[in-house]
Design a protein around this motif. Structure first.
Motif, short mmCIF file in Angstrom:
data_model
loop_
_atom_site.label_atom_id
_atom_site.label_comp_id
_atom_site.label_asym_id
_atom_site.label_seq_id
_atom_site.Cartn_x
_atom_site.Cartn_y
_atom_site.Cartn_z
N TYR A 191 0.82 -1.21 0.00
CA TYR A 191 0.00 0.00 0.00
C TYR A 191 0.85 1.27 0.00
O TYR A 191 1.84 1.37 0.74
N TRP A 192 0.43 2.26 -0.83
CA TRP A 192 1.05 3.58 -0.86
C TRP A 192 -0.03 4.65 -0.97
O TRP A 192 -1.09 4.40 -1.56
N ALA A 193 0.25 5.83 -0.44
CA ALA A 193 -0.63 6.98 -0.65
C ALA A 193 0.22 8.12 -1.21
O ALA A 193 1.32 8.38 -0.69
N VAL A 194 -0.27 8.78 -2.24
CA VAL A 194 0.54 9.78 -2.95
C VAL A 194 -0.31 11.01 -3.33
O VAL A 194 -1.54 10.97 -3.25
N SER A 195 0.38 12.05 -3.73
CA SER A 195 -0.30 13.18 -4.38
C SER A 195 0.49 13.55 -5.62
O SER A 195 1.67 13.88 -5.53
N SER A 196 -0.17 13.50 -6.75
CA SER A 196 0.50 13.88 -8.00
C SER A 196 0.55 15.39 -8.12
O SER A 196 1.40 15.93 -8.84
N LEU A 197 -0.34 16.07 -7.41
CA LEU A 197 -0.32 17.54 -7.44
C LEU A 197 0.93 18.05 -6.73
O LEU A 197 1.70 18.83 -7.28
N THR A 198 1.17 17.59 -5.52
CA THR A 198 2.35 18.08 -4.78
C THR A 198 3.59 17.23 -5.07
O THR A 198 4.70 17.65 -4.79
N GLY A 199 3.38 16.03 -5.57
CA GLY A 199 4.51 15.12 -5.83
C GLY A 199 4.83 14.23 -4.63
O GLY A 199 5.70 13.36 -4.72
N GLU A 200 4.10 14.40 -3.53
CA GLU A 200 4.38 13.63 -2.31
C GLU A 200 4.40 12.12 -2.58
O GLU A 200 3.42 11.57 -3.09
N ASN A 201 5.50 11.49 -2.26
CA ASN A 201 5.68 10.03 -2.35
C ASN A 201 5.68 9.43 -3.76
O ASN A 201 5.74 8.21 -3.90
N VAL A 202 5.61 10.25 -4.78
CA VAL A 202 5.50 9.70 -6.13
C VAL A 202 6.82 9.03 -6.55
O VAL A 202 6.84 7.87 -6.99
N LYS A 203 7.91 9.75 -6.38
CA LYS A 203 9.21 9.18 -6.77
C LYS A 203 9.54 7.98 -5.87
O LYS A 203 10.01 6.94 -6.35
N GLU A 204 9.28 8.14 -4.59
CA GLU A 204 9.55 7.05 -3.63
C GLU A 204 8.80 5.79 -4.05
O GLU A 204 9.32 4.68 -4.02
#
Ligand SMILES: Nc1nc2c(ncn2[C@@H]2O[C@H](COP(=O)(O)OP(=O)(O)OP(=O)(O)O)[C@@H](O)[C@H]2O)c(=O)[nH]1
Ligand SMILES: [Mg+2]
Length: 267
Positions: free
Chosen positions: A202-215
């Motif tokens: 499981y992951w939670a991300v935000s494409s708007l802010t970029g949070e956790n996307v690269k990780e």
């Protein structure tokens, strides 16, 4: 001047921000594909000794991204691959794909990211591209409980076309920037429970802010790489694998599945 072009010289070098030297960590310990803090020792040794067989310059792992319409699949891929975000919704028609090249433990490794349509009317076109996936990413919107409720159906559809034991599964909640901490905590509990039941990370991300996307994508690339090298080592057994170069059979049929299969659901 020489006109000879080899496969090696055609490929640009791997971008410096796609180099993975250490195993990226999971997002939530309770719903991780594994919780080890380093790459498998056999994998590390094989990479050091350049004994990774087909995993190397020519190995491409297919990743499919599925989930309800407008949950943010395209934005997730675009944030990672292009560092871009579009606030206007443009439905994906059928499929799109992006190639991402990494270097993991010094070995080149590519992911082919297939962005599929969530809209019902395009779904049957998209599903003809599910075959041969090594990684399935099921996306839902953390602000939309119904999209989490549809995850099992997406999983079933994706696994119809694939060997369930050979697939690594990720469950990704998007649009975290739009949720309040209280709302988010509530849906995360349900998402983690579901991820455990279906054996997904499981992951939670935000494409708007970029949070956790690269990780997140680094984790996908690393776990896919690790699994590929382990499979390669197992396959080779005592056989010498260092000199074998062949294109993965999965990637051979990527472009032919749509011709072979005649979908009858899009009339
Ligand atoms: N605030 C916010 N909006 C997002 C985020 N991700 C996507 N969106 C918005 O949600 C809408 C749908 O995003 P898409 O990425 O096109 O959705 P999709 O899942 O690809 O949709 P289909 O292609 O129809 O299956 C767009 O208006 C995006 O701008 C996010 O992380 N935060
Ligand atoms: Mg889309």
């Amino acid at each position: 001047m020489s006109t000879r072009v080899s496969a090696m010289s055609v490929l640009p070098p791997v971008r410096r921000d796609r180099v993975i030297a250490q195993l990226p960590q999971y997002f939530r310990k309770e719903a991780a594909l594994h919780t080890k803090d380093d790459f498998n020792n056999k994998v590390k040794t094989a990479c050091q000794e350049q004994r990774t067989g087909t995993v190397g310059r020519f190995k491409i792992s297919k990743v499919i991204v599925v989930g309800d319409l407008a949950v943010g699949k395209t934005c997730l891929i675009n944030r990672f691959c292009k560092d871009a975000f579009d606030k206007n919704y443009k439905a994906t028609i059928g499929v799109d794909f992006e190639m991402e090249r990494f270097e993991v433990l010094g070995v080149p490794f590519s992911l082919q990211l297939w962005d599929t349509a969530g809209q019902e009317r395009f779904k049957c076109i998209a599903s003809t591209y599910y075959r041969g996936a090594q990684v399935v990413i099921i996306v839902f919107d953390v602000n939309d409980v119904a999209s989490l409720g549809h995850v099992r159906q997406w999983l079933e559809d994706a696994l119809k076309e694939n060997d369930p034991t050979g697939v690594q599964l990720f469950l990704v909640g998007t649009k975290k920037d739009l949720s309040s901490p209280a709302q988010y905590t509530q849906i995360e509990q349900d998402a983690i429970k579901l991820a455990q039941e279906i054996t997904a990370e499981y992951w939670a991300v935000s494409s708007l802010t970029g949070e956790n996307v690269k990780e997140f994508f680094f984790r996908v690339a690393s776990l896919a790489f690790e699994t590929n090298v382990l499979a390669e080592l197992e396959k080779s057994g005592s056989r010498q694998i260092g000199n074998v170069i062949k294109i993965n059979s999965n990637s051979n049929n990527l472009y032919t599945t749509s011709k072979k299969k005649q979908p009858n659901c899009c009339q």
